[in-house]
Design a protein around this motif. Structure first.
Motif, short mmCIF file in Angstrom:
data_model
loop_
_atom_site.label_atom_id
_atom_site.label_comp_id
_atom_site.label_asym_id
_atom_site.label_seq_id
_atom_site.Cartn_x
_atom_site.Cartn_y
_atom_site.Cartn_z
N VAL A 63 46.28 66.58 -2.54
CA VAL A 63 47.65 66.34 -2.73
C VAL A 63 48.50 67.39 -3.15
CG1 VAL A 63 49.34 64.76 -3.50
CG2 VAL A 63 47.04 63.93 -2.89
N HIS A 88 54.37 60.97 -1.88
CA HIS A 88 53.22 60.87 -2.88
C HIS A 88 52.90 62.34 -3.53
CE1 HIS A 88 51.37 61.69 1.17
NE2 HIS A 88 50.58 62.31 0.35
N ARG A 89 53.34 63.51 -2.76
CA ARG A 89 53.24 64.80 -3.15
C ARG A 89 53.96 65.08 -4.47
NH1 ARG A 89 52.89 66.85 1.16
NH2 ARG A 89 50.76 66.99 1.21
#
Length: 254
Positions: A63, A88-89
């Motif tokens: 990620v 999400h990163r």
């Protein structure tokens, strides 16, 4: 000690133009060997972390820290199966900062697997050694040849594989190592009779598997990592063993 300079040409990450870099070339190279081992692995409540004493050359699908780079910290973070985030990163980078990690020198992955199900193995043959770490669960197992039958919804990585190589390797070997590791993972899933619940066929992985290969870039150089090479043999055996053991641990929880 006299220092000479050499020119190195690299591909530019954004445009089709070369980058030229000046690097020092020592007449007498005095670089101590550094081996990545299980002693460097730390198991915390919410993540597994490995800190290297030196930056490692990496290729990963994490990620954070994806692609090619140089990284010194490696984090596999546990998240709930229902984890959902619009970015999400960015959320992962914030998590790393909160825990005291520098996102610029860290490869970060997510997994919904219980971290106690981790499996790791150090292997050595003929002076070449590797250290492999795998967290594997098969709750969202997928047969890649029938992937169109599955939703494209993001699910936290279920089989995360780390491969640390205590040697100098080429970019070709990085790519071949990923192919070899994937082949070994698929065989482990088949031997554990993991089935894609949607298609009823043997699974080849899960929908969001992630992989890392990191090399110390010190010591003997290995140009290739295919299945019949010295490096490939270590990768395939260690990845198979760790993937199978982690799946077995996970299945016992059901």
């Amino acid at each position: 000690m006299c220092i000479k300079q050499i020119l190195k040409k690299f591909a530019h990450p954004r445009v089709p133009a070369p980058q030229i870099t000046l690097l020092p070339k020592w007449e007498k190279e005095e670089v101590e060997a550094v081996n990545i081992t299980a002693d460097m692995l730390q198991h915390r409540k919410h993540h597994i972390v490995l800190r290297s004493p030196i930056p490692l050359k990496t290729m990963s699908s994490g990620v954070v820290g994806s692609g090619l780079g140089w990284n010194q910290t490696f984090v596999n973070r546990h998240v709930d199966k229902g984890y959902s985030c619009s970015n999400h990163r960015e959320e992962m980078m914030n998590y790393l900062r909160e825990k005291g990690f520098d996102p610029l020198e860290t490869v970060g992955m997510m997994t919904a697997v219980v971290l106690d199900d981790v499996s790791y193995k150090w292997m050595e043959h003929g002076g070449l050694s590797i250290f492999v770490v795998v967290t594997a669960g098969v709750g969202n197992a997928v047969d890649a040849t029938h992937s169109e039958s599955h939703s494209s919804e993001f699910i936290p990585g279920t089989i995360n594989t780390w491969i640390f190589i205590n040697a100098k390797i080429t970019e070709e070997a990085f790519i071949q190592g990923m192919v070899t590791a994937t082949e070994a993972k698929v065989r482990a899933l088949e031997d554990q009779k993991v089935i894609d619940s949607v298609t009823g066929t043997y699974a080849t992985g899960t929908s969001t598997d992630s992989i890392l290969i990191a090399a110390t870039q010190r010591g003997e150089q290995h140009d290739f990592a295919g299945t019949i090479t010295a490096l490939g043999k270590l990768i395939s055996k260690a990845v198979y063993w760790c993937t199978r053991e982690s799946i077995q641990k996970s299945q016992k929880r059901k």
